[in-house]
Design a protein around this motif. Structure first.
Motif, short mmCIF file in Angstrom:
data_model
loop_
_atom_site.label_atom_id
_atom_site.label_comp_id
_atom_site.label_asym_id
_atom_site.label_seq_id
_atom_site.Cartn_x
_atom_site.Cartn_y
_atom_site.Cartn_z
N GLU A 69 -7.11 -17.22 44.62
CA GLU A 69 -6.93 -18.19 43.54
C GLU A 69 -5.46 -18.55 43.36
N PHE A 70 -4.59 -17.56 43.44
CA PHE A 70 -3.14 -17.82 43.34
C PHE A 70 -2.72 -18.83 44.41
N LEU A 71 -3.12 -18.57 45.65
CA LEU A 71 -2.72 -19.43 46.77
C LEU A 71 -3.31 -20.83 46.63
N LEU A 72 -4.57 -20.91 46.20
CA LEU A 72 -5.21 -22.22 46.06
C LEU A 72 -4.56 -23.04 44.95
N ARG A 73 -4.12 -22.37 43.89
CA ARG A 73 -3.46 -23.11 42.80
C ARG A 73 -2.15 -23.73 43.26
N ARG A 74 -1.55 -23.17 44.26
CA ARG A 74 -0.26 -23.68 44.74
C ARG A 74 -0.36 -24.57 45.97
N THR A 75 -1.57 -24.77 46.47
CA THR A 75 -1.73 -25.58 47.67
C THR A 75 -2.92 -26.52 47.48
N PRO A 76 -2.67 -27.69 46.89
CA PRO A 76 -3.77 -28.59 46.54
C PRO A 76 -4.70 -28.94 47.70
N VAL A 77 -4.16 -29.18 48.89
CA VAL A 77 -5.06 -29.55 49.99
C VAL A 77 -5.96 -28.38 50.38
N TRP A 78 -5.42 -27.18 50.33
CA TRP A 78 -6.25 -25.99 50.62
C TRP A 78 -7.33 -25.86 49.55
N ARG A 79 -6.93 -26.06 48.29
CA ARG A 79 -7.90 -25.98 47.19
C ARG A 79 -9.01 -27.01 47.37
N GLN A 80 -8.61 -28.22 47.75
CA GLN A 80 -9.60 -29.29 47.92
C GLN A 80 -10.60 -28.94 49.03
N ILE A 81 -10.08 -28.41 50.13
CA ILE A 81 -10.96 -28.02 51.24
C ILE A 81 -11.85 -26.85 50.80
N ALA A 82 -11.27 -25.89 50.10
CA ALA A 82 -12.06 -24.74 49.63
C ALA A 82 -13.18 -25.18 48.70
N GLN A 83 -12.89 -26.16 47.84
CA GLN A 83 -13.90 -26.66 46.93
C GLN A 83 -15.06 -27.31 47.67
N GLY A 84 -14.78 -27.84 48.86
CA GLY A 84 -15.82 -28.46 49.66
C GLY A 84 -16.65 -27.45 50.45
N VAL A 85 -16.17 -26.21 50.52
CA VAL A 85 -16.84 -25.20 51.35
C VAL A 85 -17.46 -24.08 50.51
N LEU A 86 -16.72 -23.60 49.52
CA LEU A 86 -17.14 -22.40 48.80
C LEU A 86 -18.29 -22.66 47.82
#
Ligand SMILES: [Fe+2]
Length: 131
Positions: A69-86
């Protein structure tokens, strides 16, 4: 404790990048611990020992999740991809491909950068390279 999480001279890295690298290393360590507990639990025959290890692996799930969660909060594109997968049912790979394409092709030019005002993570520059 070494400094293996750095691939560039640490003194040249911004503090935010060093923090990011530390949390990436921590995420890796938590995943390793989860894998090790999974193996230990699979071979242990003492039910009390299994119960202790099942409790311990729960802590590792928490640690892994907090690091992520820490890493995703700081990396919007990673967060966006994670939201599409998780947390989705269906084809994991298809969701991943779709989320990656949407995040790297469909967003605006600033969507992939770090949220700290730096471009040190350079994730946004991956657009096109990932296609
Ligand atoms: Fe842990």
């Amino acid at each position: 404790m070494g400094f293996d999480q750095y691939h560039e001279p640490p003194e040249e890295l911004p503090q935010t990048t060093r923090t990011f690298a530390r949390l990436c290393a921590s995420l890796t360590e938590e995943a390793e611990a989860i894998g090790w507990y999974e193996q230990r639990i699979a071979v242990e025959t003492d039910p009390e020992a299994v119960a202790v290890m099942r409790d311990a692996v729960g802590e590792e799930y928490k640690h892994f999740s907090m690091d992520l969660e820490f890493l995703l909060r700081r990396t919007p594109v990673w967060r966006q991809i994670a939201q599409g997968v998780l947390f989705k049912s269906g084809d994991i790979v298809a969701h991943g491909e779709e989320a990656e394409e949407e995040a790297t092709e469909g967003g605006d030019s600033d969507s992939g950068g770090a949220t700290d005002g730096t471009s040190s993570l350079g994730i946004g520059s991956l657009r096109g390279a990932l296609a």
